[in-house]
Design a protein around this motif. Structure first.
Motif, PDB file in Angstrom:
ATOM      1  N   ARG A   1       0.826  -1.206   0.000  1.00 45.94           N
ATOM      2  CA  ARG A   1       0.000   0.000   0.000  1.00 45.94           C
ATOM      3  C   ARG A   1       0.863   1.261   0.000  1.00 45.94           C
ATOM      4  O   ARG A   1       0.590   2.213  -0.737  1.00 45.94           O
ATOM      5  CB  ARG A   1      -0.917  -0.004   1.225  1.00 45.94           C
ATOM      6  CG  ARG A   1      -1.879   1.167   1.340  1.00 45.94           C
ATOM      7  CD  ARG A   1      -3.053   1.013   0.393  1.00 45.94           C
ATOM      8  NE  ARG A   1      -2.864   1.695  -0.873  1.00 45.94           N
ATOM      9  CZ  ARG A   1      -3.626   1.497  -1.939  1.00 45.94           C
ATOM     10  NH1 ARG A   1      -4.596   0.608  -1.914  1.00 45.94           N
ATOM     11  NH2 ARG A   1      -3.401   2.167  -3.054  1.00 45.94           N
TER      12      ARG A   1
ATOM     13  N   ALA B   1       2.369   1.609  -3.499  1.00 44.44           N
ATOM     14  CA  ALA B   1       1.389   2.001  -4.505  1.00 44.44           C
ATOM     15  C   ALA B   1       1.032   3.475  -4.391  1.00 44.44           C
ATOM     16  O   ALA B   1       0.925   4.190  -5.400  1.00 44.44           O
ATOM     17  CB  ALA B   1       0.131   1.138  -4.368  1.00 44.44           C
ATOM     18  N   ASP B   2       0.840   3.959  -3.176  1.00 40.29           N
ATOM     19  CA  ASP B   2       0.444   5.358  -2.990  1.00 40.29           C
ATOM     20  C   ASP B   2       1.551   6.318  -3.422  1.00 40.29           C
ATOM     21  O   ASP B   2       1.288   7.330  -4.082  1.00 40.29           O
ATOM     22  CB  ASP B   2       0.065   5.611  -1.532  1.00 40.29           C
ATOM     23  CG  ASP B   2      -1.248   4.957  -1.143  1.00 40.29           C
ATOM     24  OD1 ASP B   2      -2.009   4.568  -2.053  1.00 40.29           O
ATOM     25  OD2 ASP B   2      -1.524   4.833   0.066  1.00 40.29           O
TER      26      ASP B   2
ATOM     27  N   PHE C   1      -1.167  -5.352  -8.825  1.00 35.83           N
ATOM     28  CA  PHE C   1      -1.733  -4.375  -7.893  1.00 35.83           C
ATOM     29  C   PHE C   1      -0.972  -3.053  -7.968  1.00 35.83           C
ATOM     30  O   PHE C   1      -1.574  -1.970  -8.075  1.00 35.83           O
ATOM     31  CB  PHE C   1      -1.686  -4.929  -6.469  1.00 35.83           C
ATOM     32  CG  PHE C   1      -2.073  -3.940  -5.404  1.00 35.83           C
ATOM     33  CD1 PHE C   1      -3.403  -3.671  -5.120  1.00 35.83           C
ATOM     34  CD2 PHE C   1      -1.087  -3.256  -4.692  1.00 35.83           C
ATOM     35  CE1 PHE C   1      -3.756  -2.756  -4.142  1.00 35.83           C
ATOM     36  CE2 PHE C   1      -1.432  -2.340  -3.706  1.00 35.83           C
ATOM     37  CZ  PHE C   1      -2.764  -2.086  -3.440  1.00 35.83           C
TER      38      PHE C   1
ATOM     39  N   GLU D   1      -2.732   0.295  -9.456  1.00 36.88           N
ATOM     40  CA  GLU D   1      -3.003   1.354  -8.490  1.00 36.88           C
ATOM     41  C   GLU D   1      -2.235   2.636  -8.797  1.00 36.88           C
ATOM     42  O   GLU D   1      -2.694   3.729  -8.450  1.00 36.88           O
ATOM     43  CB  GLU D   1      -2.623   0.876  -7.086  1.00 36.88           C
ATOM     44  CG  GLU D   1      -3.544  -0.180  -6.512  1.00 36.88           C
ATOM     45  CD  GLU D   1      -4.864   0.403  -6.045  1.00 36.88           C
ATOM     46  OE1 GLU D   1      -4.859   1.407  -5.326  1.00 36.88           O
ATOM     47  OE2 GLU D   1      -5.917  -0.160  -6.426  1.00 36.88           O
ATOM     48  N   SER D   2      -1.077   2.524  -9.419  1.00 36.37           N
ATOM     49  CA  SER D   2      -0.208   3.691  -9.571  1.00 36.37           C
ATOM     50  C   SER D   2      -0.066   4.218 -10.991  1.00 36.37           C
ATOM     51  O   SER D   2       0.191   5.404 -11.190  1.00 36.37           O
ATOM     52  CB  SER D   2       1.202   3.352  -9.054  1.00 36.37           C
ATOM     53  OG  SER D   2       1.849   2.421  -9.914  1.00 36.37           O
TER      54      SER D   2
END
Length: 289
Positions: free
Chosen positions: A85, A88-89, A125, A129-130
């Motif tokens: 997480r 990804a952020d 993922f 996500e990115s």
């Protein structure tokens, strides 16, 4: 009654106007090395935030969202606690802040080692996500099957050999690798295995220079040195180290600025002006008309 707000791009922090330019691609970077020769070395730096990406993007071919953010951003003792997480952020922020460089994102410890399927799920993922273009993972020959699995399913991969920070507990520290003949042979073999599996680039970290040169000559894919050799096909540094944000840095870092000193002095001046009530002044306050 309604009010319409118009974004002023000259003052907006979050929405800078990008230059009209096509983003570099993985095949374009990979194509720089032909017949064992790379004419234009690959420039790579780490980035963790949108603003950092904006400042670095025009100068870099690759921006790496490194799991080094665990130490640099979060103050963690190593990269081991970093999560998917988190990666990804920060990768999403870097993609938003860039328009030129290829953005690659580190796969954190525990997100890919168990099986190729686990690695694919984690990599998918991160990219979904990115919006990043590639992933990076640590490990040599043992990860070749995983690299081939990812590449075969459309995920560009950067390998990482030599000093691998996620394995610091096994390595026993951050010392240079490849000093013994056996270890040197393993590093070169690991690089060959990753390249044969389809990695388009390999980070070669913290190895004695002759081994870095040997790796670069042994593989057809790009080698990105960090604490390795100028004869690698490119170089990477942690941006905060390069900018002089920390007092202690690895031996292989060259400080190109004293950013920590600049920030400290600016904060000290701000504190003085607040305490003597000279800030804010007329230029920073709204006066009656």
């Amino acid at each position: 009654m309604s009010t319409t707000f118009q974004l002023d791009t000259s003052t907006s922090r979050a929405n800078p106007t990008p230059q009209p330019m096509r983003r570099l691609t993985v095949p374009a970077l990979r194509g720089r090395k032909a017949d064992g020769v790379t004419g234009e070395p690959v420039v790579m730096l780490t980035a963790y935030t949108a603003r950092q990406a904006q400042l670095l993007d025009a100068h870099c071919d690759l921006l790496l969202v490194g799991d080094s953010l665990g130490q640099v951003i979060y103050g963690l003792p190593s990269t081991v606690p970093v999560t998917l997480r988190m990666m990804a952020d920060h990768a999403a922020a870097v993609v938003r802040g860039s328009y030129h460089a290829v953005v690659a994102v580190d796969m954190p410890f525990g997100s890919y080692e168990a099986s190729p399927q686990q690695a694919f799920e984690s990599a998918a993922f991160l990219l979904k996500e990115s919006g990043a273009a590639a992933v990076k993972l640590e490990g040599g020959e043992a990860m070749a099957e995983t690299v081939a699995f990812l590449v075969g399913r459309g995920i560009p991969v950067i390998g990482h050999v030599g000093l691998t920070p996620q394995a610091v507990n096994v390595l026993g520290g951050y010392g240079a690798r490849g000093r013994s003949e056996a270890e040197a042979e393993k590093i070169v073999g690991d690089a060959r295995a990753l390249c044969d599996a389809g990695a388009f680039a390999i980070v070669v970290e913290g190895v004695v220079e002759p081994i870095a040169v040997a790796v670069t000559e042994a593989v057809s894919c790009l080698t990105i040195g960090i604490g390795a050799s100028a004869r690698c096909d490119g170089q990477v540094l942690v941006t905060e180290d390069m900018l002089g944000m920390f007092e202690r840095v690895p031996r292989f870092v060259k400080r190109y600025a004293d950013t920590a000193g600049v920030i400290s002095e600016a904060a000290a001046q701000y504190a003085r002006e607040v305490r003597d009530r000279s800030f804010p002044g007329v230029d920073q306050t709204y006066q009656p008309k």
